[in-house]
Scaffold this motif. Structure first.
Motif, PDB file in Angstrom:
ATOM      1  N   LYS A  86      -8.454  17.056  -1.933  1.00  0.00           N
ATOM      2  CA  LYS A  86      -9.385  16.458  -2.901  1.00  0.00           C
ATOM      3  C   LYS A  86      -9.684  17.432  -4.034  1.00  0.00           C
ATOM      4  O   LYS A  86      -9.932  18.613  -3.802  1.00  0.00           O
ATOM      5  N   ALA A 132      -2.462  11.292   0.629  1.00  0.00           N
ATOM      6  CA  ALA A 132      -3.153  10.420  -0.328  1.00  0.00           C
ATOM      7  C   ALA A 132      -2.572   9.025  -0.224  1.00  0.00           C
ATOM      8  O   ALA A 132      -1.403   8.865   0.142  1.00  0.00           O
ATOM      9  N   SER A 133      -3.402   8.039  -0.544  1.00  0.00           N
ATOM     10  CA  SER A 133      -2.919   6.662  -0.522  1.00  0.00           C
ATOM     11  C   SER A 133      -3.556   5.883  -1.664  1.00  0.00           C
ATOM     12  O   SER A 133      -4.661   6.207  -2.129  1.00  0.00           O
ATOM     13  N   HIS A 139       0.876  -1.171   0.000  1.00  0.00           N
ATOM     14  CA  HIS A 139       0.000   0.000   0.000  1.00  0.00           C
ATOM     15  C   HIS A 139       0.917   1.226   0.000  1.00  0.00           C
ATOM     16  O   HIS A 139       1.805   1.336   0.850  1.00  0.00           O
ATOM     17  N   SER A 187      -3.995   1.688  -2.720  1.00  0.00           N
ATOM     18  CA  SER A 187      -3.792   0.329  -2.235  1.00  0.00           C
ATOM     19  C   SER A 187      -3.239  -0.566  -3.335  1.00  0.00           C
ATOM     20  O   SER A 187      -3.065  -0.163  -4.484  1.00  0.00           O
ATOM     21  N   SER A 208       1.619   5.422   0.000  1.00  0.00           N
ATOM     22  CA  SER A 208       1.006   6.651   0.485  1.00  0.00           C
ATOM     23  C   SER A 208       1.979   7.818   0.376  1.00  0.00           C
ATOM     24  O   SER A 208       3.199   7.624   0.329  1.00  0.00           O
ATOM     25  N   ASP A 243      -9.136  15.516   2.863  1.00  0.00           N
ATOM     26  CA  ASP A 243     -10.141  16.473   2.385  1.00  0.00           C
ATOM     27  C   ASP A 243      -9.488  17.734   1.829  1.00  0.00           C
ATOM     28  O   ASP A 243      -9.989  18.334   0.877  1.00  0.00           O
ATOM     29  N   SER A 290      -7.302   1.083  -4.847  1.00  0.00           N
ATOM     30  CA  SER A 290      -8.287   1.880  -4.123  1.00  0.00           C
ATOM     31  C   SER A 290      -7.573   3.136  -3.617  1.00  0.00           C
ATOM     32  O   SER A 290      -6.476   3.052  -3.058  1.00  0.00           O
ATOM     33  N   ILE A 291      -8.202   4.299  -3.796  1.00  0.00           N
ATOM     34  CA  ILE A 291      -7.539   5.574  -3.527  1.00  0.00           C
ATOM     35  C   ILE A 291      -8.291   6.372  -2.469  1.00  0.00           C
ATOM     36  O   ILE A 291      -9.532   6.391  -2.452  1.00  0.00           O
ATOM     37  N   ASN A 292      -7.514   7.029  -1.611  1.00  0.00           N
ATOM     38  CA  ASN A 292      -8.078   7.935  -0.622  1.00  0.00           C
ATOM     39  C   ASN A 292      -7.266   9.234  -0.600  1.00  0.00           C
ATOM     40  O   ASN A 292      -6.044   9.212  -0.821  1.00  0.00           O
ATOM     41  N   TYR A 293      -7.970  10.330  -0.354  1.00  0.00           N
ATOM     42  CA  TYR A 293      -7.336  11.643  -0.256  1.00  0.00           C
ATOM     43  C   TYR A 293      -7.748  12.339   1.031  1.00  0.00           C
ATOM     44  O   TYR A 293      -8.878  12.173   1.490  1.00  0.00           O
TER      45      TYR A 293
END
Length: 117
Positions: free
Chosen positions: A64, A49-50, A33, A52, A35, A61, A56-59
């Motif tokens: 974004k 941000a990450s 994973h 996987s 990041s 707030d 799968s992506i996450n930021y």
């Protein structure tokens, strides 16, 4: 020997763009994973941000719609495209590789991003 080498930091004016890259070696990149974190003076390191192993992506707030993370497993590289930069984005940016099953985390040395007004 495990290494994460970041590049692409620098000085940019507010509203500008930078692209950070991080290349890993010494471990199976596709199993990790990936990041980007950042740390501003006097503040704790925070996740930006990450992405996987399944992409799968996450930021955070705060980034974004402005930042985009991507990975290229063939090149063992994760990138962070940063657009519409703001002075509050100024920080040292760190790349991290995490294997949650191990558990194990590797860190890069960091690259400075400075956004001027």
């Amino acid at each position: 020997q495990v290494q994460l080498v970041e590049s692409g930091g620098g000085l940019v004016q507010s509203g500008g763009s930078l692209r950070l890259s991080c290349t890993g070696s010494g471990f199976t990149f596709s199993n990790y994973h990936m990041s980007w974190y950042r740390q501003a003076p006097g503040l704790e390191r925070q996740l930006v941000a990450s992405i996987s192993t399944t992409r799968s992506i996450n930021y955070a707030d705060s980034v974004k719609g402005r930042f985009t993370i991507s990975r290229d497993n063939a090149k063992d590289t994760v990138s962070l495209q940063m657009n519409s930069l703001k002075p509050e984005d100024t920080a040292v940016y760190y790349c991290a590789a995490q294997n949650f099953a191990a558990p194990r985390t590797y860190w890069g040395q960091g690259t400075q991003v400075t956004v001027s007004t």
